[in-house]
Design a protein around this motif. Structure first.
Motif, short mmCIF file in Angstrom:
data_model
loop_
_atom_site.label_atom_id
_atom_site.label_comp_id
_atom_site.label_asym_id
_atom_site.label_seq_id
_atom_site.Cartn_x
_atom_site.Cartn_y
_atom_site.Cartn_z
N LEU A 42 92.06 30.06 74.80
CA LEU A 42 91.43 29.12 73.86
C LEU A 42 91.91 29.39 72.44
CD1 LEU A 42 89.30 26.93 73.17
CD2 LEU A 42 87.66 28.80 72.92
N MET A 43 91.96 30.65 72.06
CA MET A 43 92.41 31.00 70.71
C MET A 43 93.86 30.60 70.50
SD MET A 43 89.90 32.36 69.06
CE MET A 43 90.64 33.30 67.75
N GLY A 44 94.72 30.94 71.44
CA GLY A 44 96.15 30.64 71.27
C GLY A 44 96.42 29.15 71.19
N LEU A 45 95.84 28.39 72.11
CA LEU A 45 96.08 26.95 72.11
C LEU A 45 95.41 26.26 70.92
CD1 LEU A 45 95.75 26.32 75.95
CD2 LEU A 45 97.85 26.43 74.58
N GLY A 46 94.23 26.73 70.55
CA GLY A 46 93.56 26.19 69.36
C GLY A 46 94.35 26.46 68.09
N MET A 47 94.89 27.67 67.98
CA MET A 47 95.71 28.01 66.82
C MET A 47 96.97 27.16 66.79
SD MET A 47 95.21 32.14 66.86
CE MET A 47 96.31 32.50 65.51
N ALA A 48 97.56 26.89 67.95
CA ALA A 48 98.77 26.06 68.01
C ALA A 48 98.49 24.67 67.46
CB ALA A 48 99.29 25.98 69.44
N ALA A 98 87.06 34.08 62.49
CA ALA A 98 88.18 33.80 61.58
C ALA A 98 88.66 32.36 61.76
CB ALA A 98 89.31 34.79 61.83
N MET A 99 88.76 31.91 63.00
CA MET A 99 89.20 30.53 63.24
C MET A 99 88.16 29.53 62.75
SD MET A 99 92.18 31.00 64.29
CE MET A 99 92.58 29.31 64.61
N LEU A 100 86.89 29.84 62.93
CA LEU A 100 85.82 28.99 62.42
C LEU A 100 85.91 28.91 60.89
CD1 LEU A 100 83.13 27.42 62.64
CD2 LEU A 100 81.96 29.63 62.67
N TYR A 101 86.11 30.05 60.25
CA TYR A 101 86.23 30.11 58.80
C TYR A 101 87.41 29.25 58.31
CZ TYR A 101 87.62 32.19 54.32
OH TYR A 101 88.01 32.38 53.02
N TYR A 137 93.12 42.09 60.18
CA TYR A 137 94.22 41.72 61.06
C TYR A 137 95.50 42.51 60.77
CZ TYR A 137 91.76 38.25 63.68
OH TYR A 137 90.89 37.65 64.54
N THR A 138 95.71 42.90 59.54
CA THR A 138 96.87 43.74 59.23
C THR A 138 96.74 45.09 59.92
OG1 THR A 138 97.19 42.62 57.11
CG2 THR A 138 98.22 44.78 57.37
N VAL A 139 95.56 45.69 59.84
CA VAL A 139 95.33 46.97 60.52
C VAL A 139 95.46 46.79 62.03
CG1 VAL A 139 93.56 48.73 61.02
CG2 VAL A 139 93.92 47.94 58.67
N LEU A 189 99.23 38.29 64.54
CA LEU A 189 100.26 37.95 63.55
C LEU A 189 100.13 36.49 63.10
CD1 LEU A 189 103.37 39.77 65.02
CD2 LEU A 189 102.35 40.17 62.78
N ALA A 190 99.86 35.60 64.04
CA ALA A 190 99.68 34.19 63.70
C ALA A 190 98.46 34.01 62.81
CB ALA A 190 99.55 33.36 64.97
N THR A 191 97.41 34.76 63.07
CA THR A 191 96.21 34.67 62.23
C THR A 191 96.51 35.13 60.82
OG1 THR A 191 94.81 35.01 64.17
CG2 THR A 191 93.79 35.36 62.02
#
Length: 198
Positions: A42-48, A98-101, A137-139, A189-191
């Motif tokens: 869900l995260m990957g496809l939503g981010m795409a 994070a995606m909601l934000y 996310y960097t960490v 990384l995408a985030t």
């Protein structure tokens, strides 16, 4: 989310490939691992979809509200999982939040009359929250990358390569922890890339 078209398409391809891999892994796994793979798909496809370049694909203004609803639901599901089991579910919860934000931050300019947060460059968020998510996310990326690097003692030795046993529980690729970690690293990384452009 806004920026060069080529980098936007690369982000779309990375997230879509990750989402599809997670869907395939979800079909091959069971129980807790299956639920985790479903959340990651869900995260990957939503981010795409969210990363589609606005200069090529103009998303309707209401789409950001749909993204916010989907990722808000995923965050509630992640909260329930984190409360019951903790561990990686906490990372899923942070990812959903994070995606909601980001969806809410991109919807704000649309609600104020702009055609799209991408196209106008007026999208934004709360700098402290964006910075906190970037730090998290960097960490995460650095830790996941370090876990993928082989230790000198773990380097392959010469000899026969183990062959998966036929009739085992699902395809061998579905049970490779390093592929799952690469999937999570790609989404992290995408985030980071999406947060930087917010």
């Amino acid at each position: 989310m806004h920026g060069a078209t080529l980098s936007g398409w690369l982000l779309v391809v990375l997230c879509a490939a990750t989402g599809v891999y997670c869907l395939l892994r979800m079909r091959a796994c069971a129980g807790e691992e299956r639920r985790a793979a479903g959340g990651e798909a869900l995260m990957g496809l939503g981010m795409a979809v969210m990363a589609l370049p606005a200069t090529v694909v103009a998303q309707p203004g209401w789409s950001w509200a749909v993204y916010a609803a989907v990722f808000g639901g995923a965050a509630l599901f992640g909260l329930a999982g984190a409360a019951r089991r903790g561990g990686h579910h906490l990372h899923h919860l942070v990812g959903s939040l994070a995606m909601l934000y980001m969806a809410v931050a991109m919807a704000a300019p649309v609600a104020q009359g702009a055609h799209s947060g991408h196209a106008t460059g007026t999208a934004g968020g709360i700098p402290v929250l964006t910075g906190g998510l970037l730090l998290y996310y960097t960490v995460y990326v650095l830790r996941a990358g370090a876990r993928l690097a082989p230790a000198p003692s773990a380097l392959p030795k010469t000899g026969p390569v183990p062959v998966p046993v036929a009739g085992g529980p699902g395809p061998a690729w579905a049970h490779r922890p390093e592929l799952t970690l690469v999937c999570r690293l790609s989404m992290a990384l995408a985030t980071v890339a999406m947060l930087v452009t917010l």
